[in-house]
Write a protein that holds these residues in place. Structure first.
Motif, PDB file in Angstrom:
ATOM      1  N   SER A   1       4.419   6.204  -8.451  1.00  0.00           N
ATOM      2  CA  SER A   1       3.797   5.156  -7.640  1.00  0.00           C
ATOM      3  C   SER A   1       3.633   3.877  -8.453  1.00  0.00           C
ATOM      4  CB  SER A   1       2.429   5.623  -7.132  1.00  0.00           C
ATOM      5  OG  SER A   1       2.574   6.693  -6.227  1.00  0.00           O
ATOM      6  N   GLY A   2       3.264   4.030  -9.727  1.00  0.00           N
ATOM      7  CA  GLY A   2       3.118   2.870 -10.585  1.00  0.00           C
ATOM      8  C   GLY A   2       4.443   2.227 -10.947  1.00  0.00           C
TER       9      GLY A   2
ATOM     10  N   ILE B   1       4.869   2.242  -4.795  1.00  0.00           N
ATOM     11  CA  ILE B   1       5.004   2.951  -3.520  1.00  0.00           C
ATOM     12  C   ILE B   1       3.796   2.744  -2.606  1.00  0.00           C
ATOM     13  CG2 ILE B   1       5.271   5.226  -2.451  1.00  0.00           C
ATOM     14  CD1 ILE B   1       6.867   6.041  -4.980  1.00  0.00           C
ATOM     15  N   PRO B   2       2.553   2.909  -3.075  1.00  0.00           N
ATOM     16  CA  PRO B   2       1.411   2.693  -2.166  1.00  0.00           C
ATOM     17  C   PRO B   2       1.337   1.265  -1.638  1.00  0.00           C
ATOM     18  CG  PRO B   2       0.722   3.866  -4.146  1.00  0.00           C
ATOM     19  CD  PRO B   2       2.097   3.351  -4.408  1.00  0.00           C
ATOM     20  N   GLN B   3       1.622   0.297  -2.509  1.00  0.00           N
ATOM     21  CA  GLN B   3       1.559  -1.102  -2.081  1.00  0.00           C
ATOM     22  C   GLN B   3       2.637  -1.421  -1.039  1.00  0.00           C
ATOM     23  OE1 GLN B   3       1.522   0.071  -5.190  1.00  0.00           O
ATOM     24  NE2 GLN B   3       0.157  -1.111  -6.532  1.00  0.00           N
ATOM     25  N   SER B   4       3.827  -0.861  -1.241  1.00  0.00           N
ATOM     26  CA  SER B   4       4.907  -1.095  -0.284  1.00  0.00           C
ATOM     27  C   SER B   4       4.587  -0.450   1.060  1.00  0.00           C
ATOM     28  CB  SER B   4       6.223  -0.545  -0.840  1.00  0.00           C
ATOM     29  OG  SER B   4       7.296  -0.803   0.043  1.00  0.00           O
ATOM     30  N   ASP B   5       4.030   0.746   1.021  1.00  0.00           N
ATOM     31  CA  ASP B   5       3.635   1.434   2.246  1.00  0.00           C
ATOM     32  C   ASP B   5       2.605   0.617   3.022  1.00  0.00           C
ATOM     33  OD1 ASP B   5       3.233   4.041   3.915  1.00  0.00           O
ATOM     34  OD2 ASP B   5       1.216   3.572   3.183  1.00  0.00           O
ATOM     35  N   ALA B   6       1.589   0.117   2.311  1.00  0.00           N
ATOM     36  CA  ALA B   6       0.547  -0.674   2.963  1.00  0.00           C
ATOM     37  C   ALA B   6       1.106  -1.964   3.548  1.00  0.00           C
ATOM     38  CB  ALA B   6      -0.566  -0.988   1.967  1.00  0.00           C
ATOM     39  N   ALA B   7       2.047  -2.587   2.820  1.00  0.00           N
ATOM     40  CA  ALA B   7       2.622  -3.848   3.298  1.00  0.00           C
ATOM     41  C   ALA B   7       3.430  -3.643   4.573  1.00  0.00           C
ATOM     42  CB  ALA B   7       3.502  -4.458   2.207  1.00  0.00           C
TER      43      ALA B   7
ATOM     44  N   VAL C   1       9.833  -6.778  -0.501  1.00  0.00           N
ATOM     45  CA  VAL C   1      10.436  -5.899  -1.491  1.00  0.00           C
ATOM     46  C   VAL C   1       9.807  -6.153  -2.857  1.00  0.00           C
ATOM     47  CG1 VAL C   1      12.572  -5.219  -2.656  1.00  0.00           C
ATOM     48  CG2 VAL C   1      12.606  -5.830  -0.220  1.00  0.00           C
ATOM     49  N   SER C   2       9.311  -5.077  -3.500  1.00  0.00           N
ATOM     50  CA  SER C   2       8.734  -5.181  -4.839  1.00  0.00           C
ATOM     51  C   SER C   2       9.725  -4.661  -5.869  1.00  0.00           C
ATOM     52  CB  SER C   2       7.435  -4.364  -4.929  1.00  0.00           C
ATOM     53  OG  SER C   2       6.472  -4.850  -4.040  1.00  0.00           O
TER      54      SER C   2
END
Length: 333
Positions: free
Chosen positions: A117-118, A122-128, A136-137
């Motif tokens: 995830s770091g 992954i969590p940030q992309s999911d939330a976005a 895209v990160s």
């Protein structure tokens, strides 16, 4: 009749559905208290008649032990015994055991999930995406990166085994050094400052002891790379949380993933940080690990009542493996 008390989150208790029935078949009286709904004073009142106390993260300290004149055995429903005053229990003639290694695979899985995830946000992309943003990160590959392991017990070794499949370089720091496993997994032991300075990812899996309290503090965070990512799946108190929050706010390191906190639930200050991934102390929360612990718990209670040697005794200086514990209960039958 022997009285057995279990205090555990109902969430975990539901994952061990046969425990009550198994203990009842031993002729014992079994009571479960949901630790999320039981206040300390009620526990201190209830435990005065208890002979065997099974617990999760509740504190079995001097106050509780003194409130339980009939208490003869404390069993941790898990591995870490930092919430049990084992030295005082030994002084009082109370035996203490745990279930080491039974959740190691579960915790290692979560640790590696947090690591990924770091690396890939992954969590940030999911939330976005769920909020309607298509952003895209740019992340990082694990291949060739260095993983620093603080703690090389069963969990640390299982994390290393997973990391080896991703072709990561690995450094380890800890008082326990399994050189045979380190050689097999291509792990090199080093001093803590060296591990922190060279690692792209730092994963903490050490136990909480006086010498590991705030092991990761302001001074040691300053030794890490600015692109480093910290993962803590051990105990919250191993990390100075205020120092970590400041480092994340000032982008001194790239980010952190935390399954444990100094205070649980954690403060709003840390969960509000965009570069912090937070989970709810869920490392051991798998059906497989809970059922392994359930079986060890049942078997050790059976041994204790039947005056047989206990498995996994823990206390300063060690406890004799042959407890002779059944003598305490002979008058109860």
């Amino acid at each position: 009749m022997v009285k057995v008390l279990l205090t555990l989150s109902e969430f975990f208790y539901r994952a061990a559905p046969q425990l009550k029935e198994k203990i009842a078949r031993l002729g014992a009286e079994f009571t479960f208290l949901d630790s999320n709904k039981t206040v300390r004073q009620d526990l201190l009142t209830y435990i005065k008649d208890v002979h065997i106390y099974l617990l999760g993260i509740e504190k079995a300290d001097r106050e509780l032990i003194d409130a339980a004149p009939n208490l003869r055995y404390i069993m941790k429903f898990g591995a870490g015994v930092d919430n049990i005053d084992t030295e005082y229990a030994r002084e009082k003639g109370i035996y203490v055991t745990n279930a080491p290694g039974q959740n190691a695979s579960s915790v290692a899985d979560l640790a590696f999930g947090l690591l990924l995830s770091g690396a890939r946000y992954i969590p940030q992309s999911d939330a976005a995406v769920k909020s309607g943003l298509w952003h895209v990160s740019m992340g990082y590959e694990l291949d060739g990166k260095t993983l620093g392991l603080i703690g090389f017990g069963e969990i640390g070794k299982k994390i290393a085994r997973r990391a080896s499949d991703f072709n990561m370089n690995m450094l380890a720091y800890g008082t326990y050094k399994d050189y045979k496993a380190a050689k097999r997994l291509n792990v090199r032991f080093s001093e803590l400052d060296d591990v922190l300075a060279k690692s792209d990812f730092v994963c903490i899996s050490t136990s909480l002891r006086p010498d590991t309290y705030h092991l990761i503090n302001e001074e040691r965070i300053a030794k890490m790379k600015k692109t480093a990512f910290l993962i803590n799946i051990a105990r919250g108190e191993v990390v100075d949380e205020n120092a970590l929050i400041q480092a994340l706010e000032e982008n001194m390191i790239r980010g952190a993933a935390l399954d444990v906190f100094e205070s649980e639930p954690p403060s709003s200050r840390i969960i509000g940080l965009a570069n912090a991934v937070c989970t709810a102390h869920t490392g051991g929360a798998t059906y497989e690990s809970i059922r392994r612990i359930e079986e060890i718990t049942y078997q050790n209670i059976k041994r204790f009542i039947e005056n047989e040697p206990l498995a996994f005794c823990v206390a300063p200086g060690g406890i004799p493996t042959s407890t002779g514990a059944g003598r305490w209960f002979s008058h109860l039958y």
